[in-house]
Design an enzyme around this catalytic site. Structure first.
Site, PDB file in Angstrom:
ATOM      1  CD  GLU A 255      35.981  30.962  13.947  1.00  0.00           C
ATOM      2  OE1 GLU A 255      34.934  31.607  13.967  1.00  0.00           O
ATOM      3  OE2 GLU A 255      37.115  31.492  13.904  1.00  0.00           O
TER       4      GLU A 255
ATOM      5  CE1 TYR B 212      33.154  29.996  11.901  1.00  0.00           C
ATOM      6  CE2 TYR B 212      31.086  29.060  12.697  1.00  0.00           C
ATOM      7  CZ  TYR B 212      32.252  29.770  12.929  1.00  0.00           C
ATOM      8  OH  TYR B 212      32.521  30.248  14.186  1.00  0.00           O
TER       9      TYR B 212
END
Length: 399
Positions: free
Chosen positions: A207, A119
């Site tokens: 993101e 991530y």
């Protein structure tokens, strides 16, 4: 402002962020063309909606099949079949709510040899007034879940705006993610490019989830999400053109056209306030007295009668609204203008829910006089606490 995954990847690629080859399709025929151009032998077909959790989502229609909104295909025929099942059907995910969102386009992308899923995200940290980079080894999971269950697995690096991002920031994150060998240089290059895009495009969030390490040691964005600062869009007309209004709440769009700040919430008490801070305080005190706000609505300091009327109509366009609280402190905004707008709107829409109004400030007596002489069933309040108590009570009694 949000954009679709394929749009985000195209923008990021301009800055050197590594992405896979792909193309958007609005019809099964276009999906077939894109798949043939990519060449295969593995493709991924992705529903394009403004919501996360697409892979685990479910389509409402049986014709869409049992799989989620992100599917692997091993032939051109499978690509076409999946595109047919997705396009025009409604995908429900954790973020869409039960209503779901209609899939109007799909993104066909090359398959990928995934070795690890990570991530990576960037956002503005209001506490430090800096861009903060977050990374985690728990790729594929929502970062909120990681923070709740295993917060120790989230790495954070705040970048000083004076120096900007440096190579050591990237290495710190790469080491923290357990990368090694040429993966480290690839990750540093990726992070530096992502930061440049964040700053240049006036983003509020970028993101990448998941960020994948391939079998060949490459670091690639498998998904991408970008939110932009609406206040900076005047500097980015090309970005503003990417807006997909069909993905946005119609009431919020209508509010923006009239210079209103409106966000729909899940409660049943509509709020009309001037000033963002006062609006937040109004929502808080409604909850304190046992109610639930149905919206955030700031009419601004220089609202006109017409804008106030529009704001009132927006509140009442929500079928969940069972009562309205108008809370105005007249500094720049005059109380009589608000009162005129409230009366005009209430008459135009045939008000049938309790309305409580608290006015204070410039021309307050004139404003109260306009309300009292309107002949409408408007309840006056002396202060904010009194107003919240009265509207919550009125809604409960009406129910």
């Amino acid at each position: 402002m949000n954009i679709h995954e394929y749009q985000a990847k195209k923008l990021l690629a301009r800055y050197g962020v590594a992405v896979l080859k792909g193309g958007v399709a609005y019809t099964p025929a276009e999906a077939e063309t894109v798949a043939k151009e990519l060449g295969g032998p593995i493709w991924v077909v992705k529903s394009q909606i403004h919501a996360g959790g697409r892979g685990k989502g479910k389509f409402k229609e049986s014709a869409a099949g049992e799989k989620g909104g992100v599917r692997v295909a091993k032939s051109v025929a499978e690509v076409v079949e999946n595109a047919q099942q997705m396009l025009g059907n409604t995908l429900v995910t954790k973020q869409t709510g039960p209503a779901g969102k209609e899939v109007k386009r799909v993104y066909i992308e090359d398959g990928c040899d995934i070795k690890r899923e990570l991530y990576l995200g960037m956002l503005i940290d209001r506490a430090t007034s800096r861009i903060t980079i977050m990374a985690s080894t728990e790729g594929g999971m929502e970062i909120e879940e990681v923070a709740a269950r295993t917060p120790e697995k989230i790495l954070k690096v705040a970048v000083d705006p004076i120096t900007g991002i440096q190579q050591y920031h990237g290495r710190q994150l790469a080491f923290g993610l357990g990368l090694e060998g040429k993966q480290i240089n690839a990750a540093v290059k990726f992070i530096m490019a992502m930061y440049r895009a964040f700053v240049d495009l006036d983003c509020s969030v970028v993101e990448i989830n998941p960020l994948v390490v391939t079998g060949a040691g490459e670091v690639v964005a498998l998904d991408a999400k970008i939110n932009f600062d609406d206040n900076a869009l005047f500097r980015h007309k090309d970005v503003e053109e990417l807006r997909d209004e069909s993905e946005e709440d119609p009431a919020e769009l209508e509010a923006a056209r009239h210079g209103l700040n409106y966000i729909k919430l899940d409660g049943n008490i509509g709020c009309m306030v001037n000033g963002a801070g006062l609006a937040m305080a109004t929502m808080d005190i409604i909850k304190l007295y046992g109610g639930m706000p149905a919206n955030f609505l700031d009419v601004g300091g220089g609202a006109t009668k017409e804008r106030v009327t529009t704001a009132f109509k927006l509140i009442l366009s929500d079928p969940n609204v069972e009562g309205i609280l108008v809370n105005i402190f007249g500094g720049i905004m005059r109380c009589d203008v608000i009162a005129d707008g409230v009366v005009a709107a209430a008459r135009e829409v045939s008000l049938n829910v309790p309305l409580v109004v608290r006015l204070e400030g410039t021309n307050v007596e004139l404003g109260k006089k306009i309300l009292n002489q309107s002949g409408l069933p408007i309840v006056s309040a002396d202060n904010l606490a009194d107003a919240a108590e009265k509207v919550v009570k009125a809604v409960k009694e009406a129910a």
